[in-house]
Write a protein that holds these residues in place. Structure first.
Motif, PDB file in Angstrom:
ATOM      1  N   GLY A 182       6.264  -4.242 -13.341  1.00  0.00           N
ATOM      2  CA  GLY A 182       6.218  -3.235 -12.290  1.00  0.00           C
ATOM      3  C   GLY A 182       6.376  -3.796 -10.899  1.00  0.00           C
ATOM      4  O   GLY A 182       7.185  -4.684 -10.655  1.00  0.00           O
ATOM      5  N   THR A 183       5.539  -3.293 -10.004  1.00  0.00           N
ATOM      6  CA  THR A 183       5.632  -3.605  -8.579  1.00  0.00           C
ATOM      7  C   THR A 183       4.239  -3.879  -8.039  1.00  0.00           C
ATOM      8  O   THR A 183       3.277  -3.228  -8.441  1.00  0.00           O
ATOM      9  N   THR A 184       4.148  -4.824  -7.126  1.00  0.00           N
ATOM     10  CA  THR A 184       2.886  -5.051  -6.421  1.00  0.00           C
ATOM     11  C   THR A 184       3.040  -4.540  -5.001  1.00  0.00           C
ATOM     12  O   THR A 184       4.003  -4.876  -4.316  1.00  0.00           O
ATOM     13  N   LEU A 185       2.100  -3.689  -4.606  1.00  0.00           N
ATOM     14  CA  LEU A 185       2.062  -3.149  -3.253  1.00  0.00           C
ATOM     15  C   LEU A 185       0.978  -3.901  -2.496  1.00  0.00           C
ATOM     16  O   LEU A 185      -0.161  -3.975  -2.941  1.00  0.00           O
ATOM     17  N   HIS A 186       1.346  -4.500  -1.372  1.00  0.00           N
ATOM     18  CA  HIS A 186       0.405  -5.211  -0.512  1.00  0.00           C
ATOM     19  C   HIS A 186       0.186  -4.371   0.740  1.00  0.00           C
ATOM     20  O   HIS A 186       1.131  -3.787   1.266  1.00  0.00           O
ATOM     21  N   TYR A 187      -1.053  -4.318   1.209  1.00  0.00           N
ATOM     22  CA  TYR A 187      -1.329  -3.571   2.429  1.00  0.00           C
ATOM     23  C   TYR A 187      -2.265  -4.356   3.340  1.00  0.00           C
ATOM     24  O   TYR A 187      -3.113  -5.119   2.889  1.00  0.00           O
ATOM     25  N   LEU A 188      -2.064  -4.146   4.626  1.00  0.00           N
ATOM     26  CA  LEU A 188      -2.929  -4.698   5.665  1.00  0.00           C
ATOM     27  C   LEU A 188      -3.104  -3.584   6.681  1.00  0.00           C
ATOM     28  O   LEU A 188      -2.122  -3.085   7.238  1.00  0.00           O
ATOM     29  N   ALA A 189      -4.337  -3.147   6.887  1.00  0.00           N
ATOM     30  CA  ALA A 189      -4.598  -2.017   7.779  1.00  0.00           C
ATOM     31  C   ALA A 189      -5.746  -2.334   8.721  1.00  0.00           C
ATOM     32  O   ALA A 189      -6.674  -3.067   8.368  1.00  0.00           O
TER      33      ALA A 189
END
Length: 153
Positions: A102-109
């Motif tokens: 699949g896909t890895t979603l990375h976030y920085l908020a």
């Protein structure tokens, strides 16, 4: 306050990207979201009901998505007001990468709070925010994975 992390999603990067740019998918996945409507200027009007500690409020705000890089990521800038409950501002960067299955979603908020929300304390607010993120990703993963399986031959 700063939040960062990653989430594996059992769908192709193309499908994850498509869903991250679909306002109906986002509305379905955002906990407490009553409205997420695209406006003529490309921004989204949003209404979200949330409880943070003893405060429950209906937050009305705007979200703008910018710096789109096809199938790679984008930036979200948002702000909302919950009346006497206070206000919040959010800036987030989202990045996608291929991963096994699949896909890895990375976030920085980063988030800023004012009013009663700021008085509650960052520990409680952070805990609630992390729960909302977990709920969003759980719903997103389920919705995107199920629909991809249905679309597969």
């Amino acid at each position: 306050m700063e939040f960062n992390g990653s989430q594996h999603i059992g769908a192709s990067r193309a499908e994850v990207w498509r869903r991250l740019n679909d306002h109906q998918t986002l509305q379905e996945c955002l906990p407490g979201c009553e409205q997420f409507q695209l406006q003529d200027d490309g921004a989204y009007d949003a209404v979200i009901v949330a409880s943070i500690g003893p405060i429950k409020a209906r937050f009305k705000g705007i979200a703008r998505f910018s710096n789109h890089e096809e199938r790679v990521g984008y930036r979200i800038e948002g702000n909302g007001s919950g009346g006497i409950a206070g206000f919040g501002k959010l800036n987030a960067n989202i990045r996608l990468e291929d991963s096994d299955g699949g896909t890895t979603l990375h976030y920085l908020a980063t988030a800023q709070l004012g009013g009663k929300l700021a008085q509650i304390g960052s520990r409680l607010v952070g805990s609630v925010a992390n729960k909302l993120l977990a709920d969003f990703f759980s719903r997103f993963e389920k919705l995107v994975s199920e629909r991809q399986e249905t679309a597969s031959p």
